[in-house]
Scaffold this active site. Structure first.
Site, PDB file in Angstrom:
ATOM      1  N   CYS A 166       0.810  -1.218   0.000  1.00  0.00           N
ATOM      2  CA  CYS A 166       0.000   0.000   0.000  1.00  0.00           C
ATOM      3  C   CYS A 166       0.843   1.267   0.000  1.00  0.00           C
ATOM      4  O   CYS A 166       0.417   2.299  -0.549  1.00  0.00           O
ATOM      5  CB  CYS A 166      -0.951   0.005   1.199  1.00  0.00           C
ATOM      6  N   HIS A 222      -2.231   6.934   3.415  1.00  0.00           N
ATOM      7  CA  HIS A 222      -0.791   7.137   3.534  1.00  0.00           C
ATOM      8  C   HIS A 222      -0.378   8.393   2.768  1.00  0.00           C
ATOM      9  O   HIS A 222      -0.962   8.719   1.731  1.00  0.00           O
ATOM     10  CB  HIS A 222      -0.022   5.957   2.943  1.00  0.00           C
TER      11      HIS A 222
END
Length: 355
Positions: A133, A258
């Site tokens: 990710c 993120h």
């Protein structure tokens, strides 16, 4: 293919955090699938989950669960994929795996559809992998810039959400926030740690009112596994096996999405204007970059969206071949479920003959 003439899909790990997002994506995307079979651990068997407006009963993970399946998406821990993905492939399914189990296998393509979709067609083991990710949060934007300028060096720092550590990470942050809310904590050395005690969950330090410069497990010379993943995966996806990459991964008190700072050096001199043009038109990228008006990506705005958001685009002060960027990407959508779904859709097109 089932009686609808559409490929049959299995979602393995349907009840997990990423699986939940996957079912939302399947309900939002074009209806290209026939049967969608939901598979999870035996303890989740019998639950009913909504997908495409229908209630579907979850079946237990077993060999027979893959009978008649054309494409199987795996959103499960590495060890589960390592055991079950080859078995699903042996029963005729093309497996799209989001775990780290096969990413660096030379016989398994590592695919980001906006960057290297062609790689998904060459799969000797009937397996296709998606990257981590953190890599996914930046690689779509980076791939677009590489195609124009030719990347030659990469330095990144990540600011990673706690949901990257699963439900336990989110639960830990929320518990810690309840402990520190309305207090004067964070003003003296060790006060947050004393308040939190041993309740650090999957993190080595408190994450509320803090940043933790560690994600993953220990590797050689003090590097973390997460940092090595970003390095190795970026090289493989971009087809640059010798690309110099330096990564520092940091956990921050954000639930989902993120962020990364990116310092990218290219073959030739770059201009901000051309970089902006590329990013503004690249599939899967949104340019949000007007600092004078306070406009740049933040996790609070990006969460729940599909694209990679890019802002703070600058040319390096001391290197005319380098760009500085700030990027954000939802680690449960593009960072996991969406990329897996996009790869599966590429494979499905082979079954149906779609362009």
């Amino acid at each position: 293919m089932d009686r609808t003439g559409k490929p049959a899909l299995a979602v393995v790990g349907a009840t997990g955090a990423v699986g939940t997002v996957m079912l939302q994506i399947l309900s939002q995307h074009a209806d290209i699938w026939g049967e969608i079979r939901l598979i999870a651990s035996p303890r989740s068997a019998g639950r009913k989950l909504a997908v495409r407006g229908e209630e579907v009963e979850v079946v237990a993970l077993c060999e027979e669960a893959f009978d008649g399946i054309d494409v199987a998406m795996f959103d499960v821990p590495d060890e589960v994929s390592a055991r079950w993905a080859p078995l699903a492939a042996s029963r005729g399914a093309v497996v799209v795996d989001s775990s780290a189990a096969f990413r660096m296998d030379p016989d398994v393509p590592l695919v980001v559809p906006e960057v290297n979709p062609h790689a998904a067609r060459i799969r000797p083991r009937s397996l296709v992998a998606g990257p981590n990710c953190t890599t996914l949060s930046m690689i779509v934007a980076l791939g677009a810039l590489h195609a124009e300028f030719g990347l030659r060096e990469l330095v990144v720092s990540s600011y990673q959400a706690v949901s990257g550590a699963g439900r336990a990470g989110v639960d830990t942050l929320r518990r810690q926030l309840s402990l520190v809310a309305g207090t004067e904590l964070g003003t003296g050395p060790g006060d947050v740690r004393r308040a939190v005690g041993d309740d650090t969950g999957p993190f080595p330090e408190p994450v509320a009112l803090n940043v933790v410069p560690w994600v993953g497990s220990l590797r050689e010379d003090g590097w973390s596994s997460e940092e090595m993943k970003v390095r190795d995966e970026s090289r493989k996806i971009l087809g640059l096996p010798d690309l110099p990459v330096a990564v520092t991964c940091v956990r921050v008190p954000v639930v989902t999405t993120h962020s990364l700072t990116v310092h990218a050096r290219f073959e030739d001199e770059v201009t901000v204007d051309r970089a902006r043009e590329i990013l503004a038109t690249a599939p899967g990228v949104v340019l949000c970059d007007d600092p004078a008006s306070g406009e740049f990506p933040t996790p609070a705005d990006v969460v729940g969206t599909d694209p990679t958001w890019v802002g703070r685009v600058r040319r390096a002060l001391d290197d005319p071949t380098a760009l500085e960027l700030f990027v954000c990407g939802d680690n449960l959508r593009k960072g996991a479920a969406l990329n897996t779904a996009q790869i599966a859709e590429l494979v499905a097109a082979e079954f149906t003959g779609a362009p």
